[in-house]
Scaffold this motif. Structure first.
Motif, PDB file in Angstrom:
ATOM      1  N   UNK C  85       0.846  -1.201   0.000  1.00 42.21           N
ATOM      2  CA  UNK C  85       0.000   0.000   0.000  1.00 42.21           C
ATOM      3  C   UNK C  85       0.878   1.246   0.000  1.00 42.21           C
ATOM      4  N   UNK C  86       1.947   1.205   0.785  1.00 41.68           N
ATOM      5  CA  UNK C  86       2.849   2.351   0.784  1.00 41.68           C
ATOM      6  C   UNK C  86       3.380   2.605  -0.624  1.00 41.68           C
ATOM      7  N   UNK C  87       3.873   1.528  -1.262  1.00 40.48           N
ATOM      8  CA  UNK C  87       4.518   1.709  -2.566  1.00 40.48           C
ATOM      9  C   UNK C  87       3.538   2.180  -3.631  1.00 40.48           C
ATOM     10  N   UNK C 155      -1.833  -6.508  -7.363  1.00 38.52           N
ATOM     11  CA  UNK C 155      -3.281  -6.424  -7.157  1.00 38.52           C
ATOM     12  C   UNK C 155      -3.719  -4.969  -7.021  1.00 38.52           C
ATOM     13  N   UNK C 156      -2.963  -4.173  -6.274  1.00 32.53           N
ATOM     14  CA  UNK C 156      -3.337  -2.773  -6.079  1.00 32.53           C
ATOM     15  C   UNK C 156      -3.211  -1.998  -7.386  1.00 32.53           C
ATOM     16  N   UNK C 186      -8.766  -5.136  -4.557  1.00 32.60           N
ATOM     17  CA  UNK C 186      -7.480  -5.812  -4.678  1.00 32.60           C
ATOM     18  C   UNK C 186      -7.451  -7.094  -3.853  1.00 32.60           C
ATOM     19  N   UNK C 187      -8.508  -7.322  -3.102  1.00 31.22           N
ATOM     20  CA  UNK C 187      -8.492  -8.429  -2.146  1.00 31.22           C
ATOM     21  C   UNK C 187      -8.200  -9.806  -2.766  1.00 31.22           C
ATOM     22  N   UNK C 188      -8.866 -10.164  -3.878  1.00 38.49           N
ATOM     23  CA  UNK C 188      -8.566 -11.486  -4.437  1.00 38.49           C
ATOM     24  C   UNK C 188      -7.082 -11.641  -4.787  1.00 38.49           C
ATOM     25  N   UNK C 189      -6.492 -10.592  -5.346  1.00 34.04           N
ATOM     26  CA  UNK C 189      -5.075 -10.658  -5.684  1.00 34.04           C
ATOM     27  C   UNK C 189      -4.209 -10.798  -4.444  1.00 34.04           C
ATOM     28  N   UNK C 190      -4.601 -10.094  -3.393  1.00 32.89           N
ATOM     29  CA  UNK C 190      -3.845 -10.182  -2.145  1.00 32.89           C
ATOM     30  C   UNK C 190      -3.952 -11.594  -1.560  1.00 32.89           C
ATOM     31  N   UNK C 274     -10.144 -16.995 -11.789  1.00 33.60           N
ATOM     32  CA  UNK C 274     -11.553 -16.597 -11.603  1.00 33.60           C
ATOM     33  C   UNK C 274     -11.683 -15.101 -11.415  1.00 33.60           C
ATOM     34  N   UNK C 275     -10.742 -14.547 -10.668  1.00 33.48           N
ATOM     35  CA  UNK C 275     -10.755 -13.110 -10.402  1.00 33.48           C
ATOM     36  C   UNK C 275     -10.617 -12.340 -11.709  1.00 33.48           C
TER      37      UNK C 275
END
Lengths: 253, 293, 281
Positions: C85-87, C155-156, C186-190, C274-275
């Motif tokens: 998240x920072x990056x 994901x982000x 971004x949750x599925x990627x995380x 799937x995402x």
């Protein structure tokens, strides 16, 4: 013309992106409850101007702003917090950009971020703002369905409702009908004329005819400078600057 | 405090924590190096750096002990070069096939297969190498033991390939479409386009892929320990048992005394490994950035 | 040679190379399943090893690995997601963010045995956690940090820019925007990254060698400060260190480890696919 109080006072505004100057020496006033339209060719600084009014310009990497912008007499950089400013000065973008949420959640997004939790308040805001944007009848039975399922014109009116829910003062429109068909465009324009009774509206458009149809006053921007500003009727019948008449008669742009 | 102020404070704290998390990844790299130094540098009170790096004998528990890691460096080098000789051509060829030639579904299947290969624990690969490849090589070359540098190279080649394939495949896919269209429009066959234009344009990314694959091989521990026979002598051929830097640490740490010179010597080997992989990854990263531009 | 013919030959060779890369997966799976399946039983999974590991089950190794993996993920996921998240959301491309990115690249490249040394130096010795689940889980956690950060970053970054612009334009603060307009999408990627991290931590041996792994400890760990057996180390021990282990016990242990790791990775691959298909923007 009735004299109206000043809503926005822009004084000596300059905007740079890095070394590039995109808006220079801009001074003008926007009056309460008028539709102020901005016309001009691409890259003339119209969108930059609009984004300066609610400080979305701060998001552009490398942007520098100088000069002053007063909203109801308060400097928007010194006297207002960004979040409050953006609530008071809502914006509708060129493309309909609903968030991937339900219709209902799109509309109450801003209120939720303010910390409003009361269901009755949220429900009221949804109904009021959807009525104001003339979308209520079409969607009242499917408020929980995804906003992405609406048509383009409906999505754009949802985006209007989304800012109206927060009871703003000023509505900014950035070419709001550029992606829409003529019927949807006409409906949006009608809505704008209704809304100006309660709000101040700044409309950026690359459709000269649209400015002529709905604008009270119009400014013509060219390459980062304001060439002239006057009442819309005068602008289209007797422009002061030859470049203006060239543009509105379609010689370039 | 009113709710708005409270929320502001909460957000301020969260944002500090987020910044701190970014800082942490840098801190960890520094900490890893510092702790290797902390435990390893004491070796050089009684030992010169040159004797350590270029000494020809590694007898850590004889009296007096000898800590020359040249045999281990050469062991790592031999196994790594062997693995690179096998995995680089095969890996790059597979990357070209997957990126340019394989049609939709086959492509997805192959990519998933590569990912699964990358996921197999090294101890499982080592186990399989030990019981299949070892006896095979012993028989094929009629050598006294099948656990040799060659066995290590072949085993490690399979561990380097997923890295090489997936990074090279990314680089090839990133080559702009216009290059291919221009070449095809000029009458080149698909293969000529792939080989002369696409592979050439993707070269920096392919170099990075090879380097990262080699970095993986140098750092690989368990598989290599299980299949190379672990003889800490200067190797004279691919069909002899060798011992790598990594395997030495893993095999001997358990029997060393904490704070003793053997213990320090194993950490010093860790420093050498850290520096090698740091350089490889740094250079590979430069190539990757170049390929993105 | 005509261009068409050389193209045919070249494609055939490339295809052959690809087979060489992918086939070992099938071969390894086949060998392990064929020889290990006969060892599998509830007894094998759920009882203690007996008679110097030549008989009985592998329960402590399975549980030990689960504890270690959970500990590693609990440590690495919050830290890694916050760093991502920072990056993506907070840093502009300045010198510090480039330093962070370089650090992540290098963390990913540090050999696993060096992580073992680091864990031994810092957690076991310096912080005096001893050889324990805590030391092992923290070591594994730092090792999988780059995996978590990299997939969370991807994901982000895949969340469209305009979600942020819209959210900010509605008067949301920066953090609210991240929390409500970015992270949920971004949750599925995380999650994918988290599962990949789980799989990686479950299979690694070198980082736990000196920080937690017990050679033979036929009881269950009672606290964070206990040593424990773990599947990958157990496989190493019974296949190289102890003679006379029945073959199907070795293969059976390998099968359990491989099944655990591959199922986790398969889950990540499926989730990601799937995402991608479901994405609405």
């Amino acid at each position: 013309m009735v004299s109206r109080p000043v809503k926005f006072s822009i004084q000596g505004l300059h905007v740079h992106y890095g070394e590039l100057c995109v808006l220079r020496e801009l001074s003008l006033e926007i009056l309460a409850n008028e539709i102020f339209t901005v016309i001009g060719p691409a890259n003339s600084g119209k969108t930059t101007f609009l984004h300066s009014l609610n400080r979305l310009i701060d998001l552009a990497p490398g942007s520098r702003v100088s000069g002053r912008i007063l909203l109801d007499g308060d400097d928007i950089r010194l006297r207002l917090e960004k979040e409050n400013l953006r609530r008071k000065v809502g914006i509708v973008f060129a493309l309909p950009l609903p968030l991937p949420l339900s219709i209902y959640e799109n509309i109450v997004y801003g209120l939720r971020m303010q910390g409003v939790r009361d269901r009755a308040v949220l429900d009221e805001a949804v109904e009021r703002s959807l009525r104001e944007s003339y979308l209520w009848e079409e969607v009242k039975d499917r408020l929980r369905s995804p906003a992405m399922n609406l048509s383009g014109g409906q999505q754009q009116r949802l985006c209007m409702a989304r800012i109206l829910a927060g009871r703003p003062d000023v509505l900014l429109f950035d070419e709001p009908t550029s992606g829409l068909d003529p019927i949807s465009t006409a409906r949006i324009e009608e809505t704008l004329l209704e809304l100006k009774e309660r709000y101040t509206i700044v409309l950026v458009t690359n459709n000269v005819a649209q400015a002529a149809r709905v604008g009270d006053r119009t400014a013509f921007f060219l390459m980062g400078e304001m060439v002239e500003v006057s009442e819309t009727g005068r602008m289209f019948t007797a422009p002061a600057d030859p470049r203006t008449s060239d543009y509105i008669t379609g010689k370039f742009g | 405090m009113n709710p708005a102020r409270l929320r502001k404070l909460k957000e301020w704290l969260i944002e500090r924590a987020i910044l701190l998390s970014g800082v942490f990844s840098v801190v960890f790299v520094v900490l890893i190096f510092l702790f290797l130094l902390r435990e390893g540098l004491s070796l050089f009170r009684g030992e010169s750096v040159l004797d350590f790096l270029f000494g020809k004998s590694w007898y850590p528990i004889s009296e007096p002990p000898r800590f020359g890691i040249l045999p281990l460096i050469l062991g790592s080098l031999l196994v790594t070069l062997g693995a690179a000789a096998i995995s680089v051509p095969i890996g790059l060829a597979a990357a070209l096939f997957i990126a340019e030639i394989a049609p939709g579904r086959l492509k997805e299947g192959l990519k998933a297969g590569i990912e699964l290969l990358a996921a197999i624990p090294s101890v499982v690969i080592g186990f399989i190498g030990m019981i299949t490849l070892g006896p095979f090589i012993k028989k094929l070359f009629a050598v006294p033991t099948g656990l040799t540098a060659l066995t290590g190279s072949v085993t490690l080649a399979f561990m380097a390939m997923p890295t090489i394939v997936s990074i090279a495949e990314d680089a090839i896919t990133a080559v702009p479409r216009q290059y291919r269209e221009a070449a095809i429009a000029m009458g080149a066959t698909k293969w000529q386009t792939t080989w002369r234009i696409v592979a050439r344009a993707a070269r920096p990314g392919m170099v990075a892929a090879v380097m990262l694959g080699i970095g993986r091989v140098i750092g690989e521990t368990m598989a290599v320990m299980m299949v190379t026979g672990n003889a800490a002598v200067i190797p004279s051929g691919m069909l002899q048992p060798v011992r790598t830097l990594t395997a030495t640490i893993a095999a001997e740490m358990g029997e060393s005394v904490q704070g003793g010179s053997h213990y320090a010597a194993l950490f010093a080997i860790g420093i050498v490994l850290f520096v090698i992989t740091f350089l490889i990854n740094g250079v590979a990263d430069l190539y990757l950035h170049r390929s993105r531009k | 040679m005509s261009p068409r013919l050389s193209q045919k030959i070249a494609f055939a060779l490339l295809f052959l190379a690809t087979l060489l890369v992918v086939l070992p997966v099938a071969v390894i799976l086949f060998i392990i399943v064929a020889k290990g399946a006969s060892a599998l039983s509830w007894d094998f999974l759920l009882t203690m090893p007996r008679d110097g590991m030549t008989a009985g089950g592998i329960l402590p190794a399975i549980l030990g690995t689960l504890y270690l993996v959970l500990g590693a993920v609990l440590f690495a996921v919050p830290l890694g997601v916050a760093a991502a998240v920072y990056l993506v959301e907070y840093s502009s491309d300045n010198r510090f963010s480039r330093l962070v990115k370089l650090a992540i690249v290098n963390l990913a490249g540090v050999p696993s045995v060096v992580y073992g040394l680091f864990g031994l130096g810092i957690f076991v010795t310096f912080f005096r956690f001893g050889a324990s689940i805590l030391s092992g889980a923290l070591t594994l956690g730092i090792m999988i940090l780059p995996v978590i950060i990299t997939s969370a970053r991807e994901a982000l970054e895949s969340v469209p820019r305009h979600f942020r612009t819209v959210s900010l334009s509605l008067g949301a603060s920066r953090w609210q925007t991240v929390r409500h307009a970015v992270l949920p999408h971004a949750l599925p990627g995380i999650m994918t990254g988290m599962i990949l991290g789980l799989g990686r931590a479950a299979g690694e041996t070198a980082p736990i060698l000196f920080t937690v792994a017990a050679f033979y400890l036929p009881r269950l760990p009672q606290s964070l400060f206990d040593q424990t057996m773990a599947l990958p180390y157990h496989l190493y021990v019974i296949s190289t260190q102890v003679p006379g282990i029945p073959e199907n016990v070795r293969y059976g242990t390998g099968l359990v480890l491989l099944a655990l790791v591959l199922l986790l990775n398969l889950a990540a691959i499926v989730l990601r696919a799937r995402f991608r298909r479901k994405k609405k923007w």
